[in-house]
Structure formats: structure tokens, C-alpha cells
Design a protein around this motif. Structure first.
Motif, PDB file in Angstrom:
ATOM      1  N   UNK A 131       0.835  -1.209   0.000  1.00 59.08           N
ATOM      2  CA  UNK A 131       0.000   0.000   0.000  1.00 59.08           C
ATOM      3  C   UNK A 131       0.864   1.251   0.000  1.00 59.08           C
ATOM      4  N   UNK A 132       1.899   1.244   0.821  1.00 58.56           N
ATOM      5  CA  UNK A 132       2.745   2.426   0.955  1.00 58.56           C
ATOM      6  C   UNK A 132       3.620   2.633  -0.277  1.00 58.56           C
ATOM      7  N   UNK A 133       3.870   1.553  -0.993  1.00 56.00           N
ATOM      8  CA  UNK A 133       4.659   1.661  -2.218  1.00 56.00           C
ATOM      9  C   UNK A 133       3.854   2.275  -3.363  1.00 56.00           C
ATOM     10  N   UNK A 134       2.535   2.154  -3.313  1.00 51.88           N
ATOM     11  CA  UNK A 134       1.716   2.627  -4.429  1.00 51.88           C
ATOM     12  C   UNK A 134       1.923   4.112  -4.715  1.00 51.88           C
ATOM     13  N   UNK A 135       2.036   4.917  -3.663  1.00 53.29           N
ATOM     14  CA  UNK A 135       2.222   6.358  -3.885  1.00 53.29           C
ATOM     15  C   UNK A 135       3.609   6.647  -4.454  1.00 53.29           C
ATOM     16  N   UNK A 136       4.617   5.977  -3.918  1.00 52.58           N
ATOM     17  CA  UNK A 136       5.967   6.180  -4.427  1.00 52.58           C
ATOM     18  C   UNK A 136       6.139   5.651  -5.840  1.00 52.58           C
ATOM     19  N   UNK A 137       5.550   4.487  -6.097  1.00 48.55           N
ATOM     20  CA  UNK A 137       5.633   3.912  -7.442  1.00 48.55           C
ATOM     21  C   UNK A 137       4.926   4.818  -8.450  1.00 48.55           C
ATOM     22  N   UNK A 138       3.827   5.428  -8.030  1.00 45.65           N
ATOM     23  CA  UNK A 138       3.123   6.373  -8.900  1.00 45.65           C
ATOM     24  C   UNK A 138       4.010   7.563  -9.238  1.00 45.65           C
ATOM     25  N   UNK A 139       4.692   8.091  -8.221  1.00 44.53           N
ATOM     26  CA  UNK A 139       5.585   9.229  -8.455  1.00 44.53           C
ATOM     27  C   UNK A 139       6.731   8.831  -9.384  1.00 44.53           C
ATOM     28  N   UNK A 140       7.300   7.659  -9.139  1.00 46.78           N
ATOM     29  CA  UNK A 140       8.376   7.145  -9.988  1.00 46.78           C
ATOM     30  C   UNK A 140       7.889   7.013 -11.432  1.00 46.78           C
ATOM     31  N   UNK A 141       6.699   6.454 -11.609  1.00 40.43           N
ATOM     32  CA  UNK A 141       6.160   6.282 -12.951  1.00 40.43           C
ATOM     33  C   UNK A 141       5.899   7.596 -13.650  1.00 40.43           C
ATOM     34  N   UNK A 142       5.369   8.573 -12.904  1.00 41.89           N
ATOM     35  CA  UNK A 142       5.087   9.870 -13.508  1.00 41.89           C
ATOM     36  C   UNK A 142       6.341  10.597 -13.949  1.00 41.89           C
ATOM     37  N   UNK A 143       7.376  10.551 -13.109  1.00 41.65           N
ATOM     38  CA  UNK A 143       8.652  11.184 -13.474  1.00 41.65           C
ATOM     39  C   UNK A 143       9.236  10.502 -14.707  1.00 41.65           C
ATOM     40  N   UNK A 144       9.218   9.179 -14.711  1.00 37.66           N
ATOM     41  CA  UNK A 144       9.763   8.431 -15.845  1.00 37.66           C
ATOM     42  C   UNK A 144       8.986   8.725 -17.125  1.00 37.66           C
ATOM     43  N   UNK A 145       7.667   8.774 -17.022  1.00 35.66           N
ATOM     44  CA  UNK A 145       6.842   9.058 -18.199  1.00 35.66           C
ATOM     45  C   UNK A 145       7.158  10.439 -18.771  1.00 35.66           C
ATOM     46  N   UNK A 146       7.332  11.431 -17.901  1.00 34.57           N
ATOM     47  CA  UNK A 146       7.649  12.784 -18.369  1.00 34.57           C
ATOM     48  C   UNK A 146       9.032  12.829 -19.009  1.00 34.57           C
ATOM     49  N   UNK A 147       9.978  12.114 -18.416  1.00 36.53           N
ATOM     50  CA  UNK A 147      11.327  12.083 -18.994  1.00 36.53           C
ATOM     51  C   UNK A 147      11.311  11.424 -20.371  1.00 36.53           C
ATOM     52  N   UNK A 148      10.563  10.341 -20.512  1.00 36.25           N
ATOM     53  CA  UNK A 148      10.469   9.671 -21.807  1.00 36.25           C
ATOM     54  C   UNK A 148       9.773  10.556 -22.836  1.00 36.25           C
ATOM     55  N   UNK A 149       8.694  11.198 -22.426  1.00 33.34           N
ATOM     56  CA  UNK A 149       7.959  12.063 -23.352  1.00 33.34           C
ATOM     57  C   UNK A 149       8.833  13.206 -23.843  1.00 33.34           C
TER      58      UNK A 149
END
Length: 455
Positions: free
Chosen positions: A201-219
Motif C-alpha cells: 500500500x505504501x509503495x503505491x504512492x511512491x511507485x506512482x511518483x516514480x512512474x510519472x517522473x519516468x513518463x515525463x522524462x520519456x515524453x
């Protein structure tokens, strides 16, 4: 064809900080303060130590990880801070969707703002953007994700994080649409942690942040995303809810005029948000009744907490683990335990999550006399009722409801969560976030010193 993601991206790309109302910038300051306190509160938890160990082994550059001496890539810092901020279940919530926006959005904003060293005004604008996107995505789903076994924060979070990171990185409309659409494929998060108190549960927020940063970097490099990530039959709402025809008009209705992101409520107690008003009621009963009459917790014959049906599986079932939780994550989601702790100890705070309190036989005994009941008339809100019967004397009934806390309560919460840290440095961070405008790198230096400097 222009998609819903294109519309959101166009709005974000043209939004300048001066077009955001001053009260939204002020709210972002308080949300930063709250989140730094939440990070501090989790640093010494076992999950916090695990996250810091992982960060230390994931060397990189560009961002600070609070509590670690090693720099990290922005995506790594975002994961650690996002998970830490949620690890005490003390972070804010959208009432309609039960999404926790702050842990993800602010962790993303801090990591990317430090890397780019943007102005404080850009940072608070990015936070406002992230909250707004999270609020609108959640409004379309309501509580539908939870009903199907998904943690809504992990579904909505990556897209809101991509919007936040994209704003900081000054992506154009096309790149922002790619970032958010890529992030739809990073949406994830099961409620399976409810079975044994696992830390996913606690990883979900961090994983979301990680995914969002990665998505923006890729874009930013030209990596394309599926622009129909929200409205396709296999898009976000079609895949997770079975509703590809979801009310997507809610995403842009009065966008930039009505700030739905402002509706997230900060928590005053480290537990599920739906429990918060019942704790308020229990503490009020304790103060008003126990202090003026010959009444104590031993006088309580039974207590009935009435709530909306959707909340019952989260905070009242299965009953055995709600009466006697085995660990802090189970305690966080137990209304009988939390209300019993409030009545017996006169408080609910981080000490309530210590194993000695969780195993307190007096609290567990009182919890057996606290039952939860569903009332369909209560709909989707956090409102409810608390009915108390005593062995002797008249019964008592109290309506419960929730309201956002004032700034003074957020500041008090920050001070409590940073107790034991460097008080002068924490006071400097508090001043910076209430009255000053520190740029990205300076803010993270202040925060790191406050959390890791000498007491």
C-alpha cells in the motif's frame, strides 16, 4: 482526433503560475509542510529504513533523498519520498474518490523541481496542477476502483505525477499528452495488503511518483504514448472499471475556474480517513462525558458506528482483525481499534501505532463492544453517526462529519511529526514554507538538514 488527455495537456501547457489563485499557492505551501512532516515521521519505521537502503544502492544524480547521504535520480527520490509520506497513513485524501494525492504529487514536484532548480512559484503551481488532475481523474471514477479491488491512489497517481513532472519540465502540449498517456500504462495497485498488512500500500504512492517522473522524462525525448489512454475500450476506465463510456466531461468541466484539487483534506490522525470523524466524536464524548459525570470506558455497554456501506469492508471487516489488529497497517484500517484507543488514551497519534498500544488488552476489550453498521442513506460521504449505550444512564448519539483542518492544525501536526529532529532546522523549514520563496535546490537542502541534522 482530440482526446481527453489532449485537452488536459493543452490546459496544463498554457497555465502560468500567475493565473493560479493566490489561495491555491498558499494551500500548496501547507501541503508541502504537511508532506515534509510525514516523511520525517516515517524515516525510522522499518519500511522507511528499507526504502533508504534501496535508495542508497540505487546511485544517481539530480535529486536529494531525505535521510540518505547519497544523491539519486529524480525518479528514485520521488519513489522514496512518495512511499515515506504514505507510510504512516497520515496523508491527505479526496473524499469522493479516496485518492491520496499529496504523497505522489509532492514527491514528484520536489524531485523534479530540485533537478531543474525552478522557482518556488513554479513548484507550488506544479503541485496545484497535480492535485487538480488527480481530483478530476478521481471524480470520474468515484469509488469504483476500490469496489473492484484496486487502490485508487495507485491508479490515478501516475497520471497526476506525469502532469506534475511535465509542468516542472515545461513540456509542450504534445509532450504532456504523451507523458500522461504513457502513465496510464503505469497505473496499478491491488488492495491485497488488506489480507496481511503487507507494505505494498505504501509503495503505491511512491511507485506512482516514480512512474510519472519516468513518463515525463520519456515524453521529453519524443517517446509516444497512447492518446486514448482514458477513453479507449481498453483505456484506464474501460480496463479497470469496465466503463469505457465514463463521464469524461468531468475532466474539463470548468477547468481552471473551479479548483477541485483544493478539496483534498489533510488528516489529523494516522489512520484511514473515514475513521477520522469517529475519532473526533469519541474524543469529544470522552472530554464532555467522562469529565463531568461518573462515567468511564468501563461504563460503555456498546457503541454503534453508522457509516456509508462502501466503508464497511475497509474499516470494519473482517471483524477479528479489526478488533485485534496484528500490526500497524491493520490498526490503521480498524475503526473499532482506533475509536477504542481514542476513548481509553484520550488521543490518537503515532504512538497509537506502536505494537504495545496495538496489543493493549484494554483497548482490544473495548473494541469488542464497538460495532459498525451500514446506512445506504449516507451515500458516498464520510458522514455518519455514533450511538453509545451505557450500563447505567441515558444513551448518547452524536452525528459525525469531516471538515478540512485549519493551517494552525497543520503546523502543529508538522511540529509533532518532526519531534526529535533538528528543531532549529525544522523551524527554518517552517518559516520558508509559510513566509519565504525558496527555489527547488534550496528547499531540499533545508528539508534534508531539518530531517537529518543534529537535534
Amino acid at each position: 482526433m482530440v482526446t481527453a488527455l489532449d485537452d488536459l495537456a493543452q490546459w496544463i501547457s498554457t497555465l502560468t503560475p500567475d493565473r493560479i489563485p493566490a489561495e491555491q499557492h498558499r494551500l500548496a505551501r501547507m501541503r508541502l509542510l504537511d508532506t515534509f512532516g510525514l516523511i520525517a515521521a516515517a524515516l525510522d519505521h522499518s519500511a522507511g529504513r528499507s526504502l533508504l537502503a534501496w535508495a542508497g544502492a540505487s546511485a544517481g544524480a539530480g535529486a536529494t533523498v531525505i535521510g540518505s547521504s547519497a544523491p539519486a535520480l529524480p525518479a528514485v527520490a520521488a519513489l522514496v519520498h512518495g512511499s515515506l509520506a504514505h507510510a504512516r497513513d497520515f496523508d491527505d485524501t479526496f473524499i469522493d474518490s479516496v485518492v491520496h494525492p499529496g504523497s505522489t504529487v509532492i514527491a514528484t514536484a520536489l524531485a523534479t523541481s530540485e533537478a531543474a532548480d525552478v522557482t518556488f512559484e513554479t513548484l507550488t503551481a506544479a503541485i496545484t496542477v497535480g492535485y487538480e488532475i488527480a481530483a478530476r481523474l478521481g471524480a470520474v471514477a468515484g469509488r469504483g476502483f476500490h469496489a473492484r479491488g484496486f487502490h485508487a491512489t495507485g491508479i490515478i497517481g501516475p497520471i497526476a505525477a506525469a502532469a506534475t513532472a511535465g509542468y516542472v519540465k515545461r513540456l509542450d502540449a504534445s509532450q504532456l499528452a504523451d507523458a500522461m498517456s504513457l502513465a496510464t500504462s503505469m497505473s496499478s495497485g491491488l488492495l491485497a495488503f488488506m489480507g496481511d498488512g503487507g507494505w505494498s500500500k505504501w509503495l503505491h504512492t511512491g511507485w506512482s511518483a516514480h512512474g510519472g517522473v519516468t513518463a515525463a522524462e520519456l515524453a521529453a525525448t519524443g517517446f509516444r504514448g497512447p492518446r486514448h489512454g482514458l477513453d479507449h475500450a481498453y483505456g484506464l476506465y474501460g480496463a479497470f472499471l469496465g466503463k469505457p463510456d465514463a463521464e469524461l466531461n468531468k475532466l474539463t468541466e470548468r477547468l481552471g475556474q473551479t479548483w477541485l484539487g483544493a478539496s483534498a483534506h489533510a488528516k489529523l490522525y494516522p489512520c484511514a480517513h473515514v475513521i477520522q470523524p469517529y475519532i473526533d466524536a469519541a474524543l469529544a464524548i470522552r472530554e464532555q462525558t467522562f469529565a463531568t459525570e461518573n462515567v468511564s470506558t468501563e461504563s460503555i455497554a456498546a457503541m454503534r458506528c453508522v457509516m456509508a456501506p462502501w466503508a464497511i469492508p475497509i474499516v470494519a471487516e473482517p471483524r477479528a482483525s479489526k478488533i485485534a489488529p496484528r500490526n500497524d497497517l491493520e490498526a490503521i484500517a480498524s475503526l473499532p481499534f482506533m475509536v477504542a484507543a481514542a476513548l481509553i488514551e484520550g488521543r490518537v497519534d503515532l504512538r497509537t501505532l506502536e505494537q504495545a498500544t496495538i496489543e493493549n488488552p484494554a483497548i482490544q476489550a473495548l473494541a469488542t463492544r464497538i460495532v459498525c453498521a451500514a446506512d445506504p442513506a449516507l451515500g458516498s460521504g464520510f458522514d455518519g453517526r455514533m450511538d453509545v449505550t451505557f450500563h447505567h444512564g441515558d444513551p448518547l448519539s452524536r452525528t459525525v462529519g469531516i471538515a478540512p483542518p485549519k493551517e494552525a492544525r497543520i503546523i502543529s501536526k508538522f511540529n509533532a511529526n518532526t519531534n526529535g529532529r533538528s528543531r532549529p532546522a525544522c523551524d527554518a523549514l517552517l518559516r520558508a514554507l509559510t513566509d519565504e520563496t525558496p527555489a527547488g535546490r534550496k528547499l531540499m537542502r533545508l528539508a534534508h538538514t531539518a530531517m537529518t541534522g543534529p537535534t
